[in-house]
Design a protein around this motif. Structure first.
Motif, mmCIF file in Angstrom:
data_model
loop_
_atom_site.group_PDB
_atom_site.id
_atom_site.type_symbol
_atom_site.label_atom_id
_atom_site.label_comp_id
_atom_site.label_asym_id
_atom_site.label_seq_id
_atom_site.Cartn_x
_atom_site.Cartn_y
_atom_site.Cartn_z
ATOM 1 N N PHE A 1 -14.276 4.233 4.799
ATOM 2 C CA PHE A 1 -14.384 5.173 5.786
ATOM 3 C C PHE A 1 -14.026 6.676 5.463
ATOM 4 O O PHE A 1 -14.450 7.796 5.903
ATOM 5 C CB PHE A 1 -14.078 4.668 7.162
ATOM 6 C CG PHE A 1 -14.847 3.742 7.863
ATOM 7 C CD1 PHE A 1 -16.247 4.258 8.564
ATOM 8 C CD2 PHE A 1 -14.502 2.595 8.060
ATOM 9 C CE1 PHE A 1 -17.023 3.316 8.887
ATOM 10 C CE2 PHE A 1 -15.616 1.634 8.509
ATOM 11 C CZ PHE A 1 -16.707 1.996 9.121
ATOM 12 N N GLY A 2 -12.774 6.726 4.739
ATOM 13 C CA GLY A 2 -12.270 8.084 4.353
ATOM 14 C C GLY A 2 -13.038 8.495 3.515
ATOM 15 O O GLY A 2 -13.518 9.939 3.712
ATOM 16 N N LEU B 1 -16.255 8.140 3.295
ATOM 17 C CA LEU B 1 -17.573 8.792 4.232
ATOM 18 C C LEU B 1 -17.278 9.881 4.751
ATOM 19 O O LEU B 1 -17.982 10.894 4.628
ATOM 20 C CB LEU B 1 -17.631 7.635 5.328
ATOM 21 C CG LEU B 1 -18.696 8.332 6.318
ATOM 22 C CD1 LEU B 1 -20.259 8.152 5.719
ATOM 23 C CD2 LEU B 1 -18.862 7.219 7.512
ATOM 24 N N ILE B 2 -16.111 10.290 5.469
ATOM 25 C CA ILE B 2 -15.989 11.350 6.014
ATOM 26 C C ILE B 2 -15.645 12.388 5.220
ATOM 27 O O ILE B 2 -16.021 13.522 5.495
ATOM 28 C CB ILE B 2 -14.415 11.286 7.091
ATOM 29 C CG1 ILE B 2 -14.654 10.219 8.141
ATOM 30 C CG2 ILE B 2 -13.959 12.436 7.456
ATOM 31 C CD1 ILE B 2 -13.579 9.927 8.882
ATOM 32 N N ARG C 1 -6.334 -4.977 3.633
ATOM 33 C CA ARG C 1 -6.495 -4.559 4.808
ATOM 34 C C ARG C 1 -6.667 -2.858 4.665
ATOM 35 O O ARG C 1 -6.962 -2.375 5.853
ATOM 36 C CB ARG C 1 -5.213 -4.881 5.605
ATOM 37 C CG ARG C 1 -3.969 -4.260 4.857
ATOM 38 C CD ARG C 1 -2.710 -4.908 5.651
ATOM 39 N NE ARG C 1 -1.504 -4.182 5.098
ATOM 40 C CZ ARG C 1 -0.276 -4.100 5.667
ATOM 41 N NH1 ARG C 1 -0.280 -4.270 7.104
ATOM 42 N NH2 ARG C 1 0.482 -3.361 5.380
ATOM 43 N N TRP C 2 -6.610 -2.189 3.550
ATOM 44 C CA TRP C 2 -6.721 -0.805 3.550
ATOM 45 C C TRP C 2 -7.953 -0.427 3.173
ATOM 46 O O TRP C 2 -8.480 0.561 3.380
ATOM 47 C CB TRP C 2 -5.483 -0.070 2.997
ATOM 48 C CG TRP C 2 -4.410 -0.143 3.479
ATOM 49 C CD1 TRP C 2 -3.355 -0.724 3.122
ATOM 50 C CD2 TRP C 2 -3.893 0.892 4.450
ATOM 51 N NE1 TRP C 2 -2.132 -0.512 3.921
ATOM 52 C CE2 TRP C 2 -2.603 0.606 4.893
ATOM 53 C CE3 TRP C 2 -4.533 1.926 5.330
ATOM 54 C CZ2 TRP C 2 -1.799 1.193 5.984
ATOM 55 C CZ3 TRP C 2 -3.665 2.369 6.325
ATOM 56 C CH2 TRP C 2 -2.483 1.988 6.618
ATOM 57 N N ASN D 1 -11.307 -0.909 4.378
ATOM 58 C CA ASN D 1 -12.020 -0.462 5.241
ATOM 59 C C ASN D 1 -11.684 1.228 5.577
ATOM 60 O O ASN D 1 -12.385 2.127 5.825
ATOM 61 C CB ASN D 1 -11.895 -0.815 6.774
ATOM 62 C CG ASN D 1 -13.054 -2.063 6.627
ATOM 63 O OD1 ASN D 1 -13.855 -2.249 5.775
ATOM 64 N ND2 ASN D 1 -12.551 -3.136 7.639
ATOM 65 N N THR D 2 -10.334 1.319 5.652
ATOM 66 C CA THR D 2 -9.846 2.970 5.976
ATOM 67 C C THR D 2 -10.184 3.787 4.473
ATOM 68 O O THR D 2 -10.748 4.812 4.747
ATOM 69 C CB THR D 2 -8.318 2.898 5.818
ATOM 70 O OG1 THR D 2 -8.012 1.903 6.907
ATOM 71 C CG2 THR D 2 -7.618 4.005 6.405
#
Lengths: 348, 391
Positions: A325-326, A328-329, A318-319, A321-322
């Motif tokens: 995306f983290g 990516l940023i 569940r983490w 995607n975070t």
């Protein structure tokens, strides 16, 4: 006063729950063995190769017209629906032996042609009128195109066919029939190399080689590189810029078509919302590698695939995607040119 | 430009007309019940006005505005819900929410000041996804996918407000925000934002500090989005599940700004009416008229042949999905974005000067997209990787 104490306790509990979560990750990490690691690596590499193939579609378009082709992931989603329709209409999943392999090739090539043509048409209808407009108008148009494709996927899922479960719940995920036998191709220790892993390699590697050849050694490839460098200059040299852009969209789209069939076979389920996730992964891969850079897209795809699978295995799914995306940023903030990209250039 | 008395009259008449909707519905039973979805329109107008400050005035595209609404809803929920120890009143919680939203805006704005153009759009999108996932995953605090409830309804001077009361309160807040946005636009700060949108380098040369102005725009946008989130949470008595604040909401907000007229306050209000009206009034009412969206009974496709089969196939397909207007939602959003970009990039009610200010350097259709819309490139300055396509 009592309320203040309660509030403080609550905040302390919040802080503690974070610590708990983090130490939980560490415990899970200790439990896993070498085999688990290798298995996750195999899964990650396979998914990574698929992501890489989609990422190439992003990076080609960005390299040439500086557009984040937001609709690319949803194009792949429609490709999966197209493949499923072909499988259902022709009964490809019933073909045995050599016929089965022929059927698989047919589905792959058909989907690639479909996605390529669709991508070409989207470029023609939604992006080409905006060639002189600002980059962000183009991005907004791409987001619009993406929403239209999602809606078409929703409609498509309602077709009254067996493969779409008679289309009674068009929004529900659909099972993709296993065209490749589930039997493992090889097993070393406890690590299983499935036939789909093998299929991923057999499809993605030749395509990447072919693309490299195309871009590096053919006339079209030379034209593409020229347009990427300087469209005006290229058109002055007699290159039909619009034709080259159209060709890039077609090639990028058809690679996405190949990828989406393999992806559907690998994950065995498709849904009209899968394009967003697929597209984001591939886009992040393209940015990670350095957008506009073809080897970078492959490297980024493999890295994202492995990171996802390691995060699934060692943190919690569940983490994941975070985490992605983290990454990516962090890349966009600290190294927008990616791993293999060229140095930043500030236009004034 | 001075505000003419004619304009004031028109505005007042419009406000009176909108304000009278609940009264009319009470006494004239038309059976439409649009005051409920109209309250949504006000909330989305606030969200759109916030986004307009960042995207319309300052020219920074934000694809994660739903995240700020989510933060607003959850801060409001945690500070008011009875299962948490804070239990603030409606108005103080609203104040806290806006402050928290501004803080979140700073948190996203500060590290991303150097990220420009479409990359910034992607960073905000990523931020939106992360906020959503974190809200789901930190379930010990946020109750995960259940959402936090019950929450207290809006109050005014100690009285709890019901349907019509909420309608008028939300309308008043939306109006206040609109007037505020309009005054901000004309103020020193607002002119600074617009000058950054038009040309960051030139505005820096004129003594504007782009970093400060951008941070302020981020914070204002986030704060208004948080306000919208908190108002919805209070109205629905629940924070809703984090999945409600997804990319679709961000895109709906963007549609509102773009369709209405990017950079134009009146345009955003109209955009909210058009887009949310389409989404929660027209499509929903059409669905009701057509008797819901029940899937059709399985047709006897197996026995049919030829033309009859084709007819049955299409008929069943239509009954499965096409007949339900809510299934056309994404298509409406998507078409709105693409068609607006191609044919009328300045929106239905363009900001003043949107057309005349076309950048000189552009040839061909560049003139049409000029001014405000052309401005959302972030002043033409872009920091991207050098273009290349290396095999």
């Amino acid at each position: 006063m009592q309320q203040t104490v309660a509030a403080a306790e609550f905040l302390a509990a919040c802080a503690l729950s974070r610590v708990d979560a983090v130490s939980g990750f560490a415990r899970d990490g200790l439990l896993s063995s070498q085999e688990v690691f290798t298995q996750q690596l195999v899964t990650g590499l396979s998914n990574g190769m698929i992501i890489a193939l989609i990422a190439i579609g992003y990076t080609m378009v960005y390299g040439i017209i500086e557009l984040i082709n937001f609709a690319h992931g949803d194009l792949c989603m429609l490709g999966a629906y197209f493949a499923l329709t072909v499988v259902g209409a022709l009964g490809v999943d019933q073909w045995a032996g050599t016929g089965g392999i022929m059927g698989l090739v047919l589905v792959l090539v058909g989907t690639a042609a479909f996605c390529g043509s669709l991508n070409w048409s989207i470029n023609r209808l939604a992006y080409r009128p905006l060639r002189k407009a600002s980059k962000l108008s183009l991005l907004v148009s791409a987001i619009g195109a993406s929403f239209i494709l999602v809606n078409l996927g929703l409609f498509w899922g309602g077709l009254p066919m067996d493969v779409f479960a008679d289309g009674t719940s068009s929004a529900a995920p659909k099972a993709f029939p296993a065209l490749v036998s589930a039997a493992p191709a090889a097993q070393i220790g406890d690590v299983i190399y499935s036939r789909t892993d093998l299929l991923v390699l057999c499809v993605t590697l030749p395509l990447m080689v072919a693309l490299t050849y195309l871009v590096r050694f053919t006339k079209l490839g030379k034209a593409m590189r020229a347009v990427a460098q300087n469209p005006t200059g290229a058109s002055l040299m007699g290159i039909d810029v619009e034709r080259v852009i159209g060709a890039s969209f077609f090639i990028g789209g058809s690679l996405g078509g190949f990828a989406t069939v393999v992806y559907s076979l690998y994950n065995q389920t498709v849904s009209f919302q899968m394009g967003y996730r697929m597209g984001m992964d591939a886009f992040i891969a393209a940015v990670l590698g350095g957008i506009g850079n073809l080897p970078g897209a492959v490297l980024g795809g493999i890295l994202i695939g492995v990171i996802r699978s390691m995060s699934d295995g060692y943190l919690e799914a569940r983490w994941t995607n975070t985490v992605v995306f983290g990454i990516l940023i962090l890349i966009l903030v600290f190294r927008p040119s990616g791993l293999l990209g060229a140095k930043l250039r500030e236009k004034v | 430009m001075a505000i003419s008395s004619k304009r004031i009259t028109i505005n007042l008449l419009l406000i009176a007309a909108v304000a009278s909707i609940p009264v009319i519905e009470k006494f004239v039973p038309l059976g439409l019940h649009i005051s409920d979805p109209m309250t949504d329109v006000f909330v989305y107008a606030i969200l759109g006005l916030g986004l307009n400050i960042l995207t319309g005035f300052t020219g920074l595209l934000n694809l994660g505005v739903a995240a700020f609404a989510a933060i607003g809803a959850y801060v409001f929920a945690i500070s008011t819900c009875e299962i948490y120890p804070f239990q603030l009143g409606f108005w103080s919680a609203l104040g806290l929410t806006m402050a928290a939203g501004a803080l979140a805006g700073f948190a996203l704005g500060a590290p991303t000041l150097r990220v420009r153009g479409d990359y910034l759009a992607i960073v905000t999108l990523g931020f939106g996804e992360i906020v959503k996932d974190v809200l789901v995953n930190m379930d010990s605090i946020t109750k995960g996918t259940q959402g936090i409830n019950p929450l207290p309804p809006p109050t005014l001077f100690g009285h709890e407000l019901g349907g019509s009361g909420q309608y008028w309160l939300f309308m008043a807040i939306a109006l206040l925000v609109a007037v505020g946005a309009r005054s901000l636009e004309r103020s020193r700060i607002g002119r600074g934002w617009i000058s950054i949108r038009e040309d960051e380098l030139a505005s820096r040369a004129m003594g504007i500090r782009p970093d400060h102005a951008k941070m302020l725009a981020f914070a204002t946008c986030a704060s208004l989005a948080a306000l919208a989130g908190a108002l919805t949470a209070s109205r629905l008595s629940s924070s809703g599940e984090p999945g409600n604040y997804d990319f679709q909401i961000s895109i709906l907000a963007l549609c509102i700004v773009i369709v209405g007229g990017i950079g134009s306050v009146r345009g955003v209000l109209l955009g909210a009416l058009v887009m949310v009206g389409m989404n929660s009034i027209v499509l929903v009412k059409l669905t009701e008229l057509m008797g819901g969206s029940d899937a059709a009974p399985p047709a006897a496709l197996a026995e049919a042949h030829g033309l009859q089969w084709a007819f049955l196939f299409v008929k069943t397909w239509a009954q499965n999905v096409l007949i339900s207007p809510t299934n056309w939602k994404f298509l409406v959003f998507g078409l709105a974005l693409v068609l607006m970009m191609i044919f009328r990039p300045e929106g239905i009610l363009p900001a003043r000067g949107a057309k005349e200010d076309a950048p000189d350097g552009d040839e061909g259709t560049g003139g049409v997209t000029g001014g405000v819309t052309g401005g959302i490139t972030g002043g033409g300055a872009s920091s991207v990787a050098a273009k290349e396509l290396r095999p």
